[in-house]
Design a protein around this motif. Structure first.
Motif, PDB file in Angstrom:
ATOM      1  N   GLU A 131      -3.415   3.645   3.330  1.00 45.17           N
ATOM      2  CA  GLU A 131      -3.164   2.441   2.521  1.00 45.17           C
ATOM      3  C   GLU A 131      -1.712   1.982   2.595  1.00 45.17           C
ATOM      4  O   GLU A 131      -1.077   1.691   1.588  1.00 45.17           O
ATOM      5  CB  GLU A 131      -3.581   2.686   1.067  1.00 45.17           C
ATOM      6  N   MET A 132      -1.203   1.984   3.808  1.00 48.36           N
ATOM      7  CA  MET A 132       0.173   1.517   3.997  1.00 48.36           C
ATOM      8  C   MET A 132       0.226   0.304   4.924  1.00 48.36           C
ATOM      9  O   MET A 132       1.307  -0.114   5.351  1.00 48.36           O
ATOM     10  CB  MET A 132       1.034   2.634   4.606  1.00 48.36           C
ATOM     11  N   ASP A 133      -0.959  -0.233   5.252  1.00 50.18           N
ATOM     12  CA  ASP A 133      -0.975  -1.303   6.250  1.00 50.18           C
ATOM     13  C   ASP A 133      -0.277  -2.572   5.776  1.00 50.18           C
ATOM     14  O   ASP A 133       0.148  -3.395   6.582  1.00 50.18           O
ATOM     15  CB  ASP A 133      -2.411  -1.611   6.695  1.00 50.18           C
ATOM     16  N   ASN A 134      -0.101  -2.697   4.444  1.00 54.00           N
ATOM     17  CA  ASN A 134       0.597  -3.898   3.952  1.00 54.00           C
ATOM     18  C   ASN A 134       2.114  -3.748   3.996  1.00 54.00           C
ATOM     19  O   ASN A 134       2.843  -4.667   3.665  1.00 54.00           O
ATOM     20  CB  ASN A 134       0.134  -4.226   2.525  1.00 54.00           C
ATOM     21  N   ARG A 135       2.583  -2.582   4.416  1.00 54.34           N
ATOM     22  CA  ARG A 135       4.049  -2.373   4.485  1.00 54.34           C
ATOM     23  C   ARG A 135       4.513  -2.142   5.922  1.00 54.34           C
ATOM     24  O   ARG A 135       5.586  -1.600   6.144  1.00 54.34           O
ATOM     25  CB  ARG A 135       4.450  -1.138   3.662  1.00 54.34           C
ATOM     26  N   ALA A 136       3.699  -2.568   6.862  1.00 62.96           N
ATOM     27  CA  ALA A 136       3.951  -2.201   8.258  1.00 62.96           C
ATOM     28  C   ALA A 136       5.339  -2.597   8.752  1.00 62.96           C
ATOM     29  O   ALA A 136       5.925  -1.918   9.578  1.00 62.96           O
ATOM     30  CB  ALA A 136       2.884  -2.825   9.155  1.00 62.96           C
ATOM     31  N   LYS A 137       5.869  -3.696   8.223  1.00 60.64           N
ATOM     32  CA  LYS A 137       7.147  -4.190   8.757  1.00 60.64           C
ATOM     33  C   LYS A 137       8.356  -3.685   7.961  1.00 60.64           C
ATOM     34  O   LYS A 137       9.486  -4.073   8.235  1.00 60.64           O
ATOM     35  CB  LYS A 137       7.156  -5.723   8.772  1.00 60.64           C
ATOM     36  N   HIS A 138       8.097  -2.844   6.955  1.00 59.72           N
ATOM     37  CA  HIS A 138       9.224  -2.357   6.160  1.00 59.72           C
ATOM     38  C   HIS A 138       9.926  -1.211   6.857  1.00 59.72           C
ATOM     39  O   HIS A 138       9.338  -0.460   7.621  1.00 59.72           O
ATOM     40  CB  HIS A 138       8.730  -1.882   4.786  1.00 59.72           C
ATOM     41  N   ARG A 139      11.207  -1.074   6.551  1.00 57.47           N
ATOM     42  CA  ARG A 139      11.968   0.075   7.027  1.00 57.47           C
ATOM     43  C   ARG A 139      11.752   1.239   6.055  1.00 57.47           C
ATOM     44  O   ARG A 139      11.543   0.997   4.859  1.00 57.47           O
ATOM     45  CB  ARG A 139      13.468  -0.251   7.074  1.00 57.47           C
ATOM     46  N   PRO A 140      11.858   2.469   6.508  1.00 56.49           N
ATOM     47  CA  PRO A 140      11.679   3.617   5.610  1.00 56.49           C
ATOM     48  C   PRO A 140      12.562   3.539   4.365  1.00 56.49           C
ATOM     49  O   PRO A 140      12.129   3.911   3.276  1.00 56.49           O
ATOM     50  CB  PRO A 140      12.068   4.799   6.485  1.00 56.49           C
ATOM     51  N   MET A 141      13.797   3.029   4.526  1.00 58.47           N
ATOM     52  CA  MET A 141      14.709   2.977   3.388  1.00 58.47           C
ATOM     53  C   MET A 141      14.214   2.039   2.290  1.00 58.47           C
ATOM     54  O   MET A 141      14.653   2.119   1.148  1.00 58.47           O
ATOM     55  CB  MET A 141      16.101   2.510   3.853  1.00 58.47           C
ATOM     56  N   GLN A 142      13.333   1.118   2.648  1.00 54.93           N
ATOM     57  CA  GLN A 142      12.834   0.149   1.667  1.00 54.93           C
ATOM     58  C   GLN A 142      11.595   0.664   0.940  1.00 54.93           C
ATOM     59  O   GLN A 142      11.011  -0.062   0.148  1.00 54.93           O
ATOM     60  CB  GLN A 142      12.485  -1.164   2.377  1.00 54.93           C
ATOM     61  N   LEU A 143      11.199   1.894   1.251  1.00 54.69           N
ATOM     62  CA  LEU A 143       9.963   2.431   0.681  1.00 54.69           C
ATOM     63  C   LEU A 143      10.267   3.527  -0.334  1.00 54.69           C
ATOM     64  O   LEU A 143      11.317   4.172  -0.277  1.00 54.69           O
ATOM     65  CB  LEU A 143       9.084   3.019   1.797  1.00 54.69           C
TER      66      LEU A 143
END
Lengths: 463, 255
Positions: B132-144
């Motif tokens: 369930e992470m497909d909506n964050r595909a373009k985020h950088r790890p630091m933004q998570l």
């Protein structure tokens, strides 16, 4: 991992550290651009030297000079006749490989004067009309003296623009081109009529500069006029010498200057001038041979003829332009080598810079390497990745360096204008680029090896 | 046939002339589809065991058989291939590459298996959907958040369809609630039939797995199954398979 991915990662890595990468590349940029610029300068010199070589008559020209009798023939010393006009006739009759023969009697230190202005031309010589072709002279005004002028030993002369400038004023100074034909000048006190003038000889570079100067508005001269010495319009090297030429018919020189009591003190003769016989010896005999490829055969032919006329006494020697060409070649080679070494060192320093930054970069990325290894990167993958990064930096630096070399060449020219415009060659660029890539590989090997050897467990624990 | 067969494995370090047995004659079988935990205090050798099981390290003595292949004296290249194809890792500190976005991080193992860009993308998106992470595909790890980062790491571990997933203290860096969510995710994956080995020092976390292996001083001190620990009821409620008895022998389900 394929190479494309590695290159992509390399670019991303460089982009992620723009400033650092730029500084690293700077070493390579400077190395490559100095390599190209150096080679351009040398190439310019080479082309200039070749131009000059052609201006003095090309490779087919052979100069026959008098020389001391060799030691094993010293007992025949008083029989040695030297190079005389007889040799000219003999060569004309018996040396088919010789196409042109130009005998010369040179007046050393002769003074030409006109209305109180006096001047010593670099070359004041009595020649046959054939000298026109021999030295690739081109008549601009008037005519060259002909066989009749020579036969009758007329007091006529043909001058170069350098002599004209000194005696009548140069077009730059007085604003108009002076045609000296018909004027009378005095040479070593004897009146001579100027019957022709050569065109102004200059290198390509000088011609361009002059044309450029023409386009710009002339600045009003202020203050007292000063001598410009040997600079200015005279140009340089062989072209200046060629412009400073004054030619007279051979017979005129022989009879008016070589005979006793006729300005003999100025002649080069070492023989006592008490006898009223002019010194028949030529200072120089220039011949042009048919084909450079057969120069040795031609030289042998000339030698055979001269040995006959000189009664077997070898009191002459040859000087070919090949020696000159060779010495130019040696000079160019040396210049290229020394320049190449210096540029190579700067490229090497650039390489050390890359290696340094790659080492810093991998110690920063130990953890990343550990992660990559944990998810399946093999030793080779890591090796290739680091190596490719290093090569990408070097190659980018190389490309920028090639562009920068144009600027560098312009900069060098504006700092120190030379006669020989630098020429950037494709070969030089290719070599410089190739070397920059090599530097990238060499500089990347050690860091890549170091990174590839990292133990994944240690690397993952690394903070 | 067991998925992993460890036979008399020892790992010996030499530290200043002193011999340190990080692992001492350990034998262990892991069956396909098992959900086990390796538990032990720090310095017990559980990490060394996981590294050897995960082909990051090779044993000083003994043999490992993984999925039918003997990993005896495999070259570094072969080990890298095995890690890439058959093993997934989840770490305590997530170990995502900060310069890459979520999708690229998940694609990373497939880059080394030489898949084409298009297929990589499809499979990465699929794996992200699973966590369930497909909506964050373009985020950088630091933004998570930590939990999101760990879910990304799990997607990365799963993307090459490994035979076994090793999770080294996967909740160690998360708050207890997020930790629960991650453990729930592992349980779900286990129910889907994946083989998962949790490495932890926390008995509470180890309690979620039907089978637990305790390591102490480089040796397996005891093996616990869920039934004996009185956890079978919990597991049964959640529909997990029943526990097994000791090494190897698989017993029929208790209920």
């Amino acid at each position: 991992m394929n190479l494309w991915n590695a290159i992509l990662i390399g670019f991303k890595e460089i982009w992620a550290h723009k400033f650092r990468s730029l500084l690293t590349m700077l070493g390579i940029i400077l190395g490559v651009s100095s390599l190209v610029a150096m080679s351009a300068l040398v190439k310019g010199m080479e082309v200039g030297a070749q131009e000059a070589l052609i201006a003095i008559g090309g490779l087919q020209k052979v100069r026959i000079e008098s020389q001391d009798v060799p030691i094993q023939q010293w007992q025949l010393k008083d029989q040695a006749v030297g190079v005389t006009i007889n040799d000219v006739y003999a060569l004309g009759a018996s040396a088919p490989l010789v196409t042109k023969i130009s005998p010369e009697m040179r007046l050393f230190g002769a003074t030409a004067s006109k209305k109180g202005k006096s001047f010593r031309p670099w070359n004041c010589t009595g020649v046959w009309p054939v000298a026109l072709e021999m030295y690739e002279h081109v008549i601009h005004y008037g005519r060259m003296f002909n066989e009749i002028d020579d036969e009758m030993a007329r007091n006529v002369c043909v001058i170069g623009t350098g002599v004209r400038d000194e005696l009548f004023g140069s077009p730059e100074d007085i604003g108009e081109e002076i045609n000296p034909v018909g004027e009378t000048i005095s040479i070593n006190g004897q009146p001579f009529t100027v019957i022709g003038m050569f065109e102004h000889y200059e290198s390509e570079q000088e011609r361009k500069e002059r044309e450029l100067a023409k386009l710009q508005p002339k600045q009003a001269a202020t203050g007292p006029k000063r001598s410009r010495g040997w600079s200015g319009r005279e140009g340089s090297g062989v072209f200046r010498m060629k412009n400073n030429t004054l030619l007279m018919p051979l017979n005129t020189v022989w009879m008016k200057f070589r005979a006793a009591g006729a300005g003999a003190s100025k002649s080069s003769s070492t023989v006592a001038n008490t006898l009223n016989v002019p010194d028949p010896r030529l200072s120089v005999l220039e011949v042009k041979i048919a084909d450079v490829d057969h120069i040795n055969i031609a030289l042998q032919q000339i030698r055979n003829v001269l040995m006959a006329t000189h009664k077997g006494i070898e009191d002459f020697s040859f000087r070919t332009q090949e020696e000159r060409a060779e010495s130019i070649g040696t000079f160019i080679h040396n210049a290229r080598m020394s320049g190449g070494i210096i540029a190579g060192i700067s490229l090497l320093v650039g390489g050390i810079g890359i290696m340094n930054i790659m080492l810093a970069s991998i110690s920063e990325r130990v953890r990343e390497i550990g992660i990559r290894k944990a998810v399946g990167a093999a030793t080779e993958d890591v090796f290739v990745q680091i190596l490719v990064e290093s090569i990408v930096i070097a190659v980018l630096g190389g490309l920028v360096g090639l562009i920068a070399s144009y600027g560098l060449v312009r900069l060098i020219v504006s700092f120190s204008p030379t006669d020989n415009a630098p020429i950037i060659t494709i070969t030089a660029m290719a070599i410089a680029f190739f070397f920059s890539a090599c530097v990238g590989i060499v500089a990347g090997l050690f860091p890549a090896f170091k990174a590839a050897r990292l133990d994944p467990i240690q690397a993952l624990r690394y903070e | 046939m067991a998925l992993v067969e460890l036979r008399n494995v020892s790992k010996i370090y030499h530290l200043g002339g002193e011999e340190i047995r990080a692992l001492d004659d350990v034998s262990l079988d892991i069956q396909p589809g098992e959900f086990i935990s390796i538990i032990g205090p720090s310095g017990s050798g559980k990490s060394t065991l996981m590294h050897i099981l995960g082909c990051l390290d090779s044993p000083t003595r003994g043999t490992i058989k993984l999925d039918g292949t003997m990993i005896h004296d495999a070259s570094a290249r072969e080990l890298a291939r095995i890690r890439n194809q058959k093993i997934g890792f989840v770490f305590q500190f997530f170990n995502l590459l900060p310069k890459l976005n979520v999708l690229q991080n998940v694609e990373l193992p497939m880059i080394y298996s030489g898949l084409a860009g298009r297929e990589r993308r499809e499979r990465a998106v699929q794996a992200l959907r699973m966590v369930e992470m497909d909506n964050r595909a373009k985020h950088r790890p630091m933004q998570l958040s930590g939990g999101q980062q760990q879910r990304t790491a799990i997607a990365r571990a799963l993307v090459n369809n490994p035979k076994i997933v090793f999770a080294d203290e996967p909740t160690g860096n998360l708050d207890s609630h997020t930790g629960e969510v991650i453990l729930e995710l592992f349980r779900k994956l286990s129910q889907e039939g994946r083989t998962i080995a949790l490495v932890t020092h926390d008995p509470e976390i180890a309690a979620v797995t039907p089978r637990r292996i305790e390591i102490r001083d480089g040796k397996i001190s005891k093996q616990v199954d869920a039934k004996l620990a009185g956890l079978d009821r919990v597991n049964a409620e959640r529909g997990t398979r029943s526990a097994e008895h000791n090494t190897g022998a698989k017993l029929p389900a208790a209920n």
